[in-house]
Design an enzyme around this catalytic site. Sequence first.
Site, PDB file in Angstrom:
ATOM      1  N   GLN A 159       1.127   1.974   9.002  1.00  0.00           N
ATOM      2  CA  GLN A 159       2.417   2.651   9.053  1.00  0.00           C
ATOM      3  C   GLN A 159       2.758   3.110  10.467  1.00  0.00           C
ATOM      4  OE1 GLN A 159       1.768   5.680   6.075  1.00  0.00           O
ATOM      5  NE2 GLN A 159       2.522   4.381   4.424  1.00  0.00           N
ATOM      6  N   ASP A 291      -3.895  -0.186  -2.228  1.00  0.00           N
ATOM      7  CA  ASP A 291      -3.072   0.309  -3.340  1.00  0.00           C
ATOM      8  C   ASP A 291      -3.475  -0.287  -4.676  1.00  0.00           C
ATOM      9  OD1 ASP A 291      -1.631   1.954  -1.687  1.00  0.00           O
ATOM     10  OD2 ASP A 291       0.037   0.559  -1.420  1.00  0.00           O
ATOM     11  N   LYS A 318      -4.996   8.974   0.916  1.00  0.00           N
ATOM     12  CA  LYS A 318      -3.749   8.600   0.250  1.00  0.00           C
ATOM     13  C   LYS A 318      -3.170   9.834  -0.440  1.00  0.00           C
ATOM     14  CE  LYS A 318      -3.633   4.120   1.127  1.00  0.00           C
ATOM     15  NZ  LYS A 318      -2.461   3.438   1.733  1.00  0.00           N
ATOM     16  N   ARG A 364      -0.432   6.089  -8.585  1.00  0.00           N
ATOM     17  CA  ARG A 364      -1.285   4.954  -8.926  1.00  0.00           C
ATOM     18  C   ARG A 364      -2.446   5.364  -9.843  1.00  0.00           C
ATOM     19  NH1 ARG A 364       1.257   1.093  -6.367  1.00  0.00           N
ATOM     20  NH2 ARG A 364       2.186   1.571  -4.330  1.00  0.00           N
ATOM     21  N   LYS A 390       7.191   8.532  -8.013  1.00  0.00           N
ATOM     22  CA  LYS A 390       7.081   8.251  -6.576  1.00  0.00           C
ATOM     23  C   LYS A 390       7.377   6.793  -6.266  1.00  0.00           C
ATOM     24  CE  LYS A 390       3.764   8.644  -2.776  1.00  0.00           C
ATOM     25  NZ  LYS A 390       4.728   9.172  -1.799  1.00  0.00           N
TER      26      LYS A 390
END
Length: 409
Positions: A159, A291, A318, A364, A390
């Site tokens: 990111q 993820d 995370k 998740r 989210k």
Amino acid sequence: MDIRITPACISGSIEGIASKSFAHRALICAALAKGKSEIRINTTSADIEATVDCLKKLGAEIGINGNVYSVTPIKKPLDSAVINCNESGSTLRFLLPVICALGTETRIHASGRLPERPLSPLKEELIRNGALISDEFPLAVSGSISQRDFTLKGDVSSQFVTGLLMTLSYLGGGRINLLPPVQSRPYVDITLQVLRTFGADIKEENNTFYINPAPLTGCEFSVEADWSNAAFPLCMGAEVTGLDPLSAQGDKEIITVLKNMGADIFENNGSFRADVSRLHGCMVDAGNIPDAVPVIAALAATAEGETVIYNGERLRIKESDRITTTATMLRSLGGDVTETRDGLIINGKDFLNGGETDSFNDHRIAMAAAVAACRCKGDVIIRNAQAVNKSYPGFFDDYNKLGGKANVM
């Protein structure tokens, strides 16, 4: 919101939701481009809406008509702004260098675990290049970037690289040197794809990106379906349509993982389905697919033999410490899971017992618990299941459409 799931057979077909990875990047590029853009996003989420709201507060005009986001770019940077990234790490990390380029004196708010997640070494590099950034949230950002040469470790966060690539494309050029090893490379590839669609000229050589002068130009952009969220229904045996098998998204690797676990894969023109009835354990490198780890672990909990997930150190920073929360969630349902420094060791059982787990405010983990519930003998209660908003607000609606029995308590 607490959800009770009664084990049921999952089958049927759903359309893949929009990739928030592509949506974030397209919206930000549109806000920095010359000329208007139309971004088609077939579904939204809390994270996407956070980026939209922040861009509007920074001076972009964004109108929404159905699934089309009409973006008029920032014409003149504002003197000051207050924005709220909520819990979206992408929004914060993408926009922090953009704000430093705009020169807008900005206060950045964040919620959940986001203020605890690292901003180093991006923050230090921005300060070295002329920005002023406070140490505490809400972040106070002022000054502007005076140089355009950055060096970052490649194994911290993709990111950071994305934010700088978009920023230097807006500024008209610069250089980013990544120190190997480079992880989560597919996310950087998504950024390059989106930027080049908007007209950026970026060359790469030996882990160094050279951003050449080329204005970002408004365009029409359709956000493709999301492989990371498609992984959940795929791991339940449902069909997901609209997926691009050639996508830059790293999470398309879920198909390879499923094959390695013994699943038969059925594909037809972007529609995918996996037969997950008889699976076995395998080795899973989480380096490019962090993820996907919670849902892979949920599947492995009832696969024959041992599954080892490794190279996932970044899972600890995370929305939750996903190594610990994935292990805790599966153990609470009867799974045999051991935590390691960088992953999990899972010994599969024929069935899980069921029981109660928390989402740990992690979308998740909530969705992975619903996948695990398909292989439970008894009911599963997921506390704080609203965490799915989210990235996938319609998850439990889709779950029920596929034959699941998920009810709000």
